[in-house]
Design an enzyme around this catalytic site. Structure first.
Site, PDB file in Angstrom:
ATOM      1  N   GLY A 146       0.817  -1.205   0.000  1.00 17.23           N
ATOM      2  CA  GLY A 146       0.000   0.000   0.000  1.00 17.23           C
ATOM      3  C   GLY A 146       0.856   1.262   0.000  1.00 17.23           C
ATOM      4  N   CYS A 147       0.246   2.372  -0.349  1.00 18.98           N
ATOM      5  CA  CYS A 147       0.992   3.625  -0.487  1.00 18.98           C
ATOM      6  C   CYS A 147       1.496   4.119   0.867  1.00 18.98           C
ATOM      7  CB  CYS A 147       0.144   4.673  -1.186  1.00 18.98           C
ATOM      8  SG  CYS A 147      -1.524   4.857  -0.531  1.00 18.98           S
ATOM      9  N   TYR A 148       0.594   4.216   1.859  1.00 18.21           N
ATOM     10  CA  TYR A 148       1.038   4.640   3.188  1.00 18.21           C
ATOM     11  C   TYR A 148       2.078   3.678   3.742  1.00 18.21           C
ATOM     12  CZ  TYR A 148      -2.627   8.178   4.137  1.00 18.21           C
ATOM     13  OH  TYR A 148      -3.421   9.291   4.150  1.00 18.21           O
TER      14      TYR A 148
END
Lengths: 342, 342, 342, 342
Positions: A146-148
């Site tokens: 995921g990005c975070y």
């Protein structure tokens, strides 16, 4: 090389499609959409591609495996969890950009995603492709981070791996632009609401927390929990993960600096800039993560500022990086991107 | 009531002028500027007021004291530090919106503001007007708090005053819009640079840190230092101060909730909203501070989200609140403002 | 192939440098700055390139001509007007991105730019490189068109060349992002002023008007003047030129459509999309111009919506296009860019 | 005075509610919503009002007329067209902010709004409340003008009323912020799509065109049609209507200037600023319209720049102005607002 892409209508799919079009090893990209029952033109499905009449085909795993050597899923959570069987059975290469294969426990998935998980077999089979730390070569079933999670793990890695911080003291104040919330319109991302505003959401409840914890614990079993806040910022692209932790006794600025150099000096896509604190514009448009670090001897606190483009390093870019690793292409193939400046 | 305003060309002065024009007790506002040598029209000096031909007069302390009952300074740091003498001598009421009178130590001022401080006498005379906590009634020489300081102190007050947190664990991740950086154009606030960007600046070096520390220590001597990061956000107005701290043993969500209620239930301009986390739009256009709080029992960490309009509660609004206290006007006089929605 | 770039500190220079780094025919880029007296690192001069230590050299025409085969000037107006001599004398290839060589008359330049023009010889020598309409092959002294001029000329070309409109009826309502105003901070581009705002500036006085008129008159001598308004918009990159004109008797939607197809169907970088009106995001990040056209039979008015990325097609991209033409490279060399979506 | 407000969930209703709360003549505001079947708290229905527990009641015309002296409708198009009967029958005062009562012809409404119109009786009864030009005193059934219509009509009035322009030459290039598009999330107002973008929409098809034409023709029967373009701009609030027209022979800058002075010098809420071209920030937060005008003698074209806050002068503010006129309150009652600067 023919590749399949399922999910061209979302932001990650749009960006991935653009990257793959310029990838030197990719001859053809076949587009599929699981909502179609007959072919449709891309120009009709995604207005932003109005001059591109490429056919989008109905989703069909047999056709996908017959016509391609790999499939990318850029679909929402809850889609690939139901579609794993044929690919696992056939041992056919998959890179999944959704969160469906990132956790290894059905109950955990259910708790954080509020929907049924993929079968345990799929979860166990899946490999978490944090591409700057371990190679996807030899893997056939890759969960793209995921990005975070990517921004936060890259910011924390030297501190956690080299055991420099109190494992109970990690606080992450992460900020994201609106493209991270997906393409579906909602009140919180309505321009009128998001503009001139900051909105904290899902405090300590963001679904990227468990994948961060899994990877942190692989690195250092002492880390049991983190404080994780996410704030929606009025920008289109980009994540800044601001990370705080108390250092262990004896750790100082020099040791921290050394740790970041040790971990990152040989990594192509991670740039450590010492006390120079990168802003988001430094990385937007690229697959890079830039990290700056400041140590405060008065509070014994280290602050790491880790920035990425959420749609590239945080999604499509890292997916291509995993793809390159799987097929032994050059690490930078298709990823020789320039910062979108100014 | 006649009031003087020095510094109409800056943002805080512009907003203060607008508030004073609607204040029921203010009959006349006289404008002064220390760069003028003869009268000039406001419309010429501040294009935003192009339809207002009010005269702006050269700065002259004798004229100010002769024609007014109070003077507001909305000048940059380094101006009022040099101008204190006549007002102190005459015991003439002053409200200073700059940082020049907020610290009580010459060396501290010099360290954080990088310029010579006001004379020790002025620093000692000055009263720190955190208006929601102590009344400026009886004070003649008021230092109006800084914007970051206001958001942060209001967010922290119940935790610090009621001794709920580990005093060594305070971390503040504060975010501000560009109007907080003042009207003078600079690279960091150039639209091309600030838009689509997040920029951390002055890490642990922001000049509001020492005034926060002074007030915190008045409340609780155990607090020796805080971690304080400031990030520039692409919005015009507003501050969000995201505050983290570890709680003391035995403290739980209920005790924290009770503390915020105890401190704020009777305060007109501070609104505690429990676990509802306010966004910045809730307060822009008003003199309000809204605070939401979430406790994470896994990490023993409390997070407070404190938002204000930096130009109102963080500057001109609080100045009017102090003015109301000094002259015993109703607390809300001139401050009956509506949130700027949507 | 070695190329020189003078003016790396401005936005157009920054973007040009990025393009040239990826140009297959460019082996080395030498950077020069006319404010330097000794070499400096790029990372020091332009914080956005903080990880690039390439040397920037003092400006020296002899060194430039000795070490390169062409020089790009990405300097402000008023610089190249003084520097033309050595290059003209040596017949050394120049591409000038400033406005200094775009007009052919000293008095006109003086009137619109409010400074002395280049010598008449330089003005006469210079070739106006509107790259989609005539090739710079064989030219050695190329004036790269302005951003507003490019969007407007491409939007108008079919109407003017094919004589479809009343030549006295052209009205251009052009909108630009702030990067078009350059990197030097100013009140109008201060984030606090530009955000949430629209600002009309230089009504009928923009310096791109005379170069537009020159080209229009080359196409159709009947066009004597245009109404030209420029509005500053709170976006970083992009120009939308909204063009209105009354059609001549007998002209209808079909004829207009045919004209745009006739002119643009074979052009690589101009995309005519019929009644689909392109938004700015369609072209940002690329060297493309997209044009949509709507004819209103009730008012006999044609409206053309022409959008470009002001820093690419409106500056650095078109400069590379001219470069490709001069050296007979493929038209798309170094310009295979993807739209910056979403 | 008790007033009813139907439609608090939309932006215009939210702003109107805030204005009415500060209106000196309004003692109570009763809120109604036609989607409710039992009372609900405002704080539950509109998160932005989370600290306001006022009851919102189900829509009931009898209750509305029993408990109030006037009803404001701030509902979407298509609602009041169905609800007119009881109020007309009872001759009960209505101010309708939607477009349902602005046209006087059923077929026209159907054509522009794509839904059935109000009954002919209601359309005939309705009065178009362009408040700066004619008083609503004596009217009981007021159609509050549209936002684009208000900015455009005020910008055009002197030119059209005093017959200074060629009636076939009017071109309006109108720009609006996203709040004008309503609160319902959509792709075009998704932050990711709207930010950094300009989007032309409904070319010559905007539903405010027919109400503009009706009023223009009341003023000057020679105006038969206008060219009218609408562009969505990445700002929250504000409209700029940029208006172009060819002047009649003999008209010059002085005559135009005189006309604007003649029409506007005595109007409280319209400010004519000559050649000073107002930006949108000048009016946001107020009920004012500011207009600047530039005449170009070369093209014989006059350009008027007319700016308003779409939610105040373009909706809720003008509704209060009409309310004041109906009940003979002071014109500025409840509208003594300050520009939202900076």
């Amino acid at each position: 090389m023919q590749v399949a892409l399922v999910g061209i209508t979302g932001y990650a799919g749009m960006v991935l499609y653009q990257l793959l079009r310029q990838h030197p090893a990719v001859d053809e990209i076949h587009l599929y959409d699981h909502k179609l029952i007959q072919n449709e033109k891309l120009s009709e499905m995604v207005p932003a591609f109005y001059s591109d009449d490429t056919a989008v085909q109905p989703y069909d795993p047999d056709a996908i495996m017959a016509d391609n050597q790999l499939v990318f899923f850029a679909t929402s959570a809850g889609v690939t969890s139901k579609l794993s069987q044929p690919y696992i059975k056939a041992d056919f290469p998959v890179i999944d950009l959704s969160g469906d294969l990132r956790l290894n426990d059905e109950a955990q998935y259910q708790r954080w995603y509020h929907k049924p998980s993929a079968p345990a077999q799929a979860l166990n089979q899946a490999y978490y492709g944090l591409a700057d730390f371990h190679s996807a070569h030899g893997q056939n079933y890759v969960a793209n981070p995921g990005c975070y999670a990517t921004a936060t793990l890259l910011g924390l890695a030297p501190l956690v791996k080299l055991d420099l911080i109190d494992p109970d003291s990690i606080i992450v104040d992460a900020k994201s632009g609106t493209s991270g919330a997906g393409k579906k319109p909602a009140q919180s991302t309505h321009f009128t609401q998001a503009n001139d505003n900051l909105q904290i959401y899902k405090p300590n409840q963001h679904q990227h927390i468990p994948e961060i914890m899994l990877e942190l614990q692989r690195w250092n079993g002492d880390v049991k929990a983190i404080e994780f806040m996410t704030t929606l910022i009025p920008i289109t692209r980009g994540i800044m993960s601001t990370i705080y932790a108390k250092v262990k006794p004896g750790v100082d600025a020099a040791k921290i600096d050394e740790a970041y150099h040790q971990i990152y000096d040989d990594k192509l896509f991670v740039h450590y800039s010492g006390e120079h604190l990168p802003d988001i514009k430094q990385v937007v448009g690229t697959n890079n993560c830039h990290i700056g670090v400041v140590y405060n001897p008065t509070t014994h606190t280290v602050m790491a500022d880790s920035v990425i483009d959420n749609l590239l390093k945080g999604a499509a870019g890292q997916a291509v990086q995993n793809f390159n690793q799987m097929f032994n292409y050059q690490e930078s193939s298709g990823l020789e991107l320039q910062t979108f400046l100014p």
